[in-house]
Design a protein around this motif. Structure first.
Motif, PDB file in Angstrom:
ATOM      1  N   ASP A  38      54.305  39.222  38.042  1.00  0.00           N
ATOM      2  CA  ASP A  38      53.784  38.355  39.107  1.00  0.00           C
ATOM      3  C   ASP A  38      53.201  37.057  38.541  1.00  0.00           C
ATOM      4  N   ALA A  39      52.607  37.143  37.354  1.00  0.00           N
ATOM      5  CA  ALA A  39      52.009  35.947  36.739  1.00  0.00           C
ATOM      6  C   ALA A  39      53.078  34.929  36.347  1.00  0.00           C
ATOM      7  N   ILE A  40      54.277  35.410  36.082  1.00  0.00           N
ATOM      8  CA  ILE A  40      55.379  34.509  35.745  1.00  0.00           C
ATOM      9  C   ILE A  40      56.054  34.001  37.021  1.00  0.00           C
ATOM     10  N   ARG A  41      56.125  34.848  38.025  1.00  0.00           N
ATOM     11  CA  ARG A  41      56.852  34.513  39.260  1.00  0.00           C
ATOM     12  C   ARG A  41      56.096  33.549  40.166  1.00  0.00           C
ATOM     13  N   HIS A  42      54.779  33.690  40.249  1.00  0.00           N
ATOM     14  CA  HIS A  42      53.989  32.906  41.207  1.00  0.00           C
ATOM     15  C   HIS A  42      53.318  31.717  40.527  1.00  0.00           C
ATOM     16  N   GLY A  43      53.810  30.530  40.847  1.00  0.00           N
ATOM     17  CA  GLY A  43      53.225  29.311  40.323  1.00  0.00           C
ATOM     18  C   GLY A  43      52.017  28.882  41.145  1.00  0.00           C
ATOM     19  N   PRO A  44      51.475  27.701  40.875  1.00  0.00           N
ATOM     20  CA  PRO A  44      50.349  27.184  41.661  1.00  0.00           C
ATOM     21  C   PRO A  44      50.691  27.139  43.155  1.00  0.00           C
ATOM     22  N   ASN A  45      49.694  27.404  43.972  1.00  0.00           N
ATOM     23  CA  ASN A  45      49.849  27.436  45.437  1.00  0.00           C
ATOM     24  C   ASN A  45      50.906  28.453  45.872  1.00  0.00           C
ATOM     25  N   TRP A  46      51.042  29.526  45.096  1.00  0.00           N
ATOM     26  CA  TRP A  46      51.968  30.615  45.388  1.00  0.00           C
ATOM     27  C   TRP A  46      53.434  30.192  45.392  1.00  0.00           C
ATOM     28  N   ALA A  47      53.741  29.039  44.816  1.00  0.00           N
ATOM     29  CA  ALA A  47      55.141  28.599  44.752  1.00  0.00           C
ATOM     30  C   ALA A  47      55.922  29.578  43.879  1.00  0.00           C
ATOM     31  N   GLU A  48      57.056  30.035  44.395  1.00  0.00           N
ATOM     32  CA  GLU A  48      57.870  30.986  43.657  1.00  0.00           C
ATOM     33  C   GLU A  48      58.676  30.251  42.584  1.00  0.00           C
ATOM     34  N   GLY A 109      40.245  38.842  48.463  1.00  0.00           N
ATOM     35  CA  GLY A 109      40.039  37.778  49.445  1.00  0.00           C
ATOM     36  C   GLY A 109      38.576  37.430  49.627  1.00  0.00           C
ATOM     37  N   ILE A 110      37.749  38.446  49.740  1.00  0.00           N
ATOM     38  CA  ILE A 110      36.316  38.214  49.942  1.00  0.00           C
ATOM     39  C   ILE A 110      35.679  37.599  48.698  1.00  0.00           C
ATOM     40  N   MET A 111      36.047  38.111  47.533  1.00  0.00           N
ATOM     41  CA  MET A 111      35.456  37.626  46.287  1.00  0.00           C
ATOM     42  C   MET A 111      36.110  36.335  45.785  1.00  0.00           C
ATOM     43  N   ARG A 112      37.199  35.925  46.437  1.00  0.00           N
ATOM     44  CA  ARG A 112      37.945  34.714  46.047  1.00  0.00           C
ATOM     45  C   ARG A 112      38.337  34.788  44.567  1.00  0.00           C
ATOM     46  N   ARG A 113      38.763  35.957  44.155  1.00  0.00           N
ATOM     47  CA  ARG A 113      39.143  36.202  42.769  1.00  0.00           C
ATOM     48  C   ARG A 113      40.373  35.381  42.397  1.00  0.00           C
ATOM     49  N   LYS A 114      40.281  34.676  41.287  1.00  0.00           N
ATOM     50  CA  LYS A 114      41.396  33.862  40.800  1.00  0.00           C
ATOM     51  C   LYS A 114      42.465  34.774  40.219  1.00  0.00           C
ATOM     52  N   LEU A 115      43.682  34.534  40.651  1.00  0.00           N
ATOM     53  CA  LEU A 115      44.829  35.269  40.134  1.00  0.00           C
ATOM     54  C   LEU A 115      45.632  34.322  39.263  1.00  0.00           C
ATOM     55  N   TRP A 116      46.922  34.515  39.187  1.00  0.00           N
ATOM     56  CA  TRP A 116      47.778  33.706  38.349  1.00  0.00           C
ATOM     57  C   TRP A 116      47.809  32.263  38.842  1.00  0.00           C
ATOM     58  N   ASN A 117      47.805  31.363  37.898  1.00  0.00           N
ATOM     59  CA  ASN A 117      47.948  29.933  38.181  1.00  0.00           C
ATOM     60  C   ASN A 117      46.957  29.437  39.231  1.00  0.00           C
ATOM     61  N   ASP A 118      45.742  29.975  39.158  1.00  0.00           N
ATOM     62  CA  ASP A 118      44.637  29.561  40.029  1.00  0.00           C
ATOM     63  C   ASP A 118      44.832  29.951  41.495  1.00  0.00           C
ATOM     64  N   ASN A 119      45.733  30.854  41.784  1.00  0.00           N
ATOM     65  CA  ASN A 119      45.940  31.313  43.155  1.00  0.00           C
ATOM     66  C   ASN A 119      44.841  32.285  43.564  1.00  0.00           C
ATOM     67  N   THR A 120      44.553  32.307  44.851  1.00  0.00           N
ATOM     68  CA  THR A 120      43.632  33.289  45.420  1.00  0.00           C
ATOM     69  C   THR A 120      44.280  33.900  46.657  1.00  0.00           C
ATOM     70  N   GLU A 121      43.858  35.130  46.981  1.00  0.00           N
ATOM     71  CA  GLU A 121      44.376  35.800  48.177  1.00  0.00           C
ATOM     72  C   GLU A 121      43.749  35.152  49.413  1.00  0.00           C
TER      73      GLU A 121
END
Length: 182
Positions: A38-48, A109-121
């Motif tokens: 997922d870290a490779i697939r999802h770019g910034p702003n969830w761009a695939e 979502g509640i914790m606004r946890r940073k995921l790959w490429n600065d994305n959040t749920e």
């Protein structure tokens, strides 16, 4: 599983089944690098990431004879599976997977946890749109189970040691054996 041997593991399962959690645990226990697809697939702003870039990123991530990969991307199967030694399938019941996905998504979502490429749920996206992970889980769980079973019947993947865990208790027992070998 001997950590001194070549160990190349694929972890598969429905979204929310615990692939990344298991991957991280095994990475620490066996001292093997983990790759989260997922870290490779999802770019910034969830761009695939386009397929060709994604495939290059996956190939570039699989260094040496010891690695763990978690993710279900069939677009990269021909890069990962032929080199793998073990396939772990978290084939859990839909209610368990859905429950885990619900709590994971809610806490991220509640914790606004940073995921790959600065994305959040974005909770609204998962609860109120057609891009919902919950909808994705409903749409893919049973079909993935059928198609994966069929793919694993192929002699093309007969080199893989397949560990199919149907409950989290089975997985825990297996992990205890890895953590505390007899």
């Amino acid at each position: 599983m001997d950590p001194e041997q070549d160990t190349r593991i694929i972890i598969l399962g429905t979204t929310g089944s615990g692939k990344t959690t298991l991957s991280r645990h095994l990475s620490r226990t066996l001292d093997i690098p983990a790759v989260e697809l997922d870290a490779i697939r999802h770019g910034p702003n969830w761009a695939e990431t386009p397929d060709d870039e994604f495939r290059r990123g996956v190939a570039d991530s699989l260094h040496g004879d010891r690695w763990i990969v978690d993710g279900n991307y069939s677009v990269a199967r021909d890069i990962i599976w032929p080199r793998a030694t073990t396939l772990i399938w978290l084939d859990y019941s839909f209610p368990l997977v859905f429950w885990r996905l619900f709590w994971r998504t809610l806490s991220r979502g509640i914790m606004r946890r940073k995921l790959w490429n600065d994305n959040t749920e974005d909770l609204w996206r998962h609860f109120l749109t057609k891009d919902s992970l919950f909808l994705w889980a409903v749409q893919t769980h049973w079909e993935r189970r059928k198609s994966l079973a069929k793919v694993l019947e192929s002699c093309q993947y007969s080199h893989l040691e397949v560990l199919r865990f149907r409950s989290s208790m089975e997985t825990r027992r297996w992990l205890e054996g890895i953590s505390h070998p007899v």
